[in-house]
Design an enzyme around this catalytic site. Structure first.
Site, PDB file in Angstrom:
ATOM      1  N   GLY A  44       0.816  -1.219   0.000  1.00 16.42           N
ATOM      2  CA  GLY A  44       0.000   0.000   0.000  1.00 16.42           C
ATOM      3  C   GLY A  44       0.846   1.264   0.000  1.00 16.42           C
ATOM      4  CB  CYS A  45       3.781   2.260   2.031  1.00 12.82           C
ATOM      5  SG  CYS A  45       2.927   2.052   3.620  1.00 12.82           S
ATOM      6  CB  THR A  46       5.095   0.322  -2.876  1.00 13.65           C
ATOM      7  OG1 THR A  46       6.040  -0.157  -1.901  1.00 13.65           O
ATOM      8  CG2 THR A  46       5.769   0.412  -4.227  1.00 13.65           C
TER       9      THR A  46
END
Length: 154
Positions: A44-46
Site C-alpha cells: 500500500g505504501c509503495t
C-alpha cells in the site's frame, strides 16, 4: 498538542532523504502535502508513493511540495526512494515527533495482535503554514488525485 484545521502548524525541523533538514518555515510561500504512511516498501505504501511520484509535476505546477513521513530509518528511506524513483523527499520520524504533532499514531490490529502504528494520513498546509485539509484513515485508490485537486483549489 496536535494540529487543528485552519490553525497554523508549529514549525518543525525534520531529517529527510538527500541529506536534507526540512523546516516548515523554510517552505513558506509554497503549499505542503505531508503524507504519513506505515512502512517503506510495503504494497500500500509503495502504491501511494508511486501515485505522488506519477503526479509530481502536477503538484509542482500547483506550487506544492510533497513529503512522505514514516518511522523508518534513513537507510530504508533512501533505498525505498531510489527503488521507486520518487521525485520527492522522505522524512524519517523515528522519535515520532511529527507523528505526535499530527496525531497519526493509532492502535491497530494485525493477525489478532494489537500494536501502535501509523494511521495512513495526509495533510495539506497552505503557503502561510496553516493546515487547510486533512485525510485520516486513507484508502490508497484515488487518494493522490483527491489531494492534488485540493492543492490546486487552494
Amino acid at each position: 498538542m496536535a494540529v487543528a484545521l485552519d490553525q497554523p502548524v508549529p514549525d518543525f525541523t525534520a531529517q529527510a532523504t538527500s541529506g536534507q533538514a526540512i523546516t516548515l518555515a523554510g517552505l513558506r510561500g509554497r503549499k505542503l502535502v505531508l503524507y504519513f504512511y506505515p512502512k517503506d516498501s510495503t504494497p500500500g505504501c509503495t502504491t501511494q508513493g508511486q501515485g505522488f511520484r506519477d503526479l509530481h509535476e502536477s503538484f509542482e505546477e500547483a506550487n506544492t511540495v510533497v513529503l512522505g513521513v514514516s518511522r523508518d530509518g534513513m537507510k530504508s528511506h533512501e533505498n525505498f526512494k531510489a527503488k521507486q524513483g520518487f521525485t520527492f523527499e522522505l522524512i524519517s520520524d523515528k522519535d515520532e515527533t511529527l507523528c505526535q504533532l499530527f496525531d497519526v499514531i493509532k492502535l491497530k490490529k494485525l493477525y489478532g495482535k494489537e500494536y501502535l502504528g501509523v494511521d495512513r494520513s495526509t495533510f495539506l498546509i497552505d503557503e502561510q503554514g496553516v493546515l487547510r485539509r486533512e485525510w485520516r484513515g486513507v484508502k490508497v485508490p484515488g487518494h493522490v488525485q483527491e489531494v492534488l485537486a485540493a492543492a490546486q483549489a487552494l
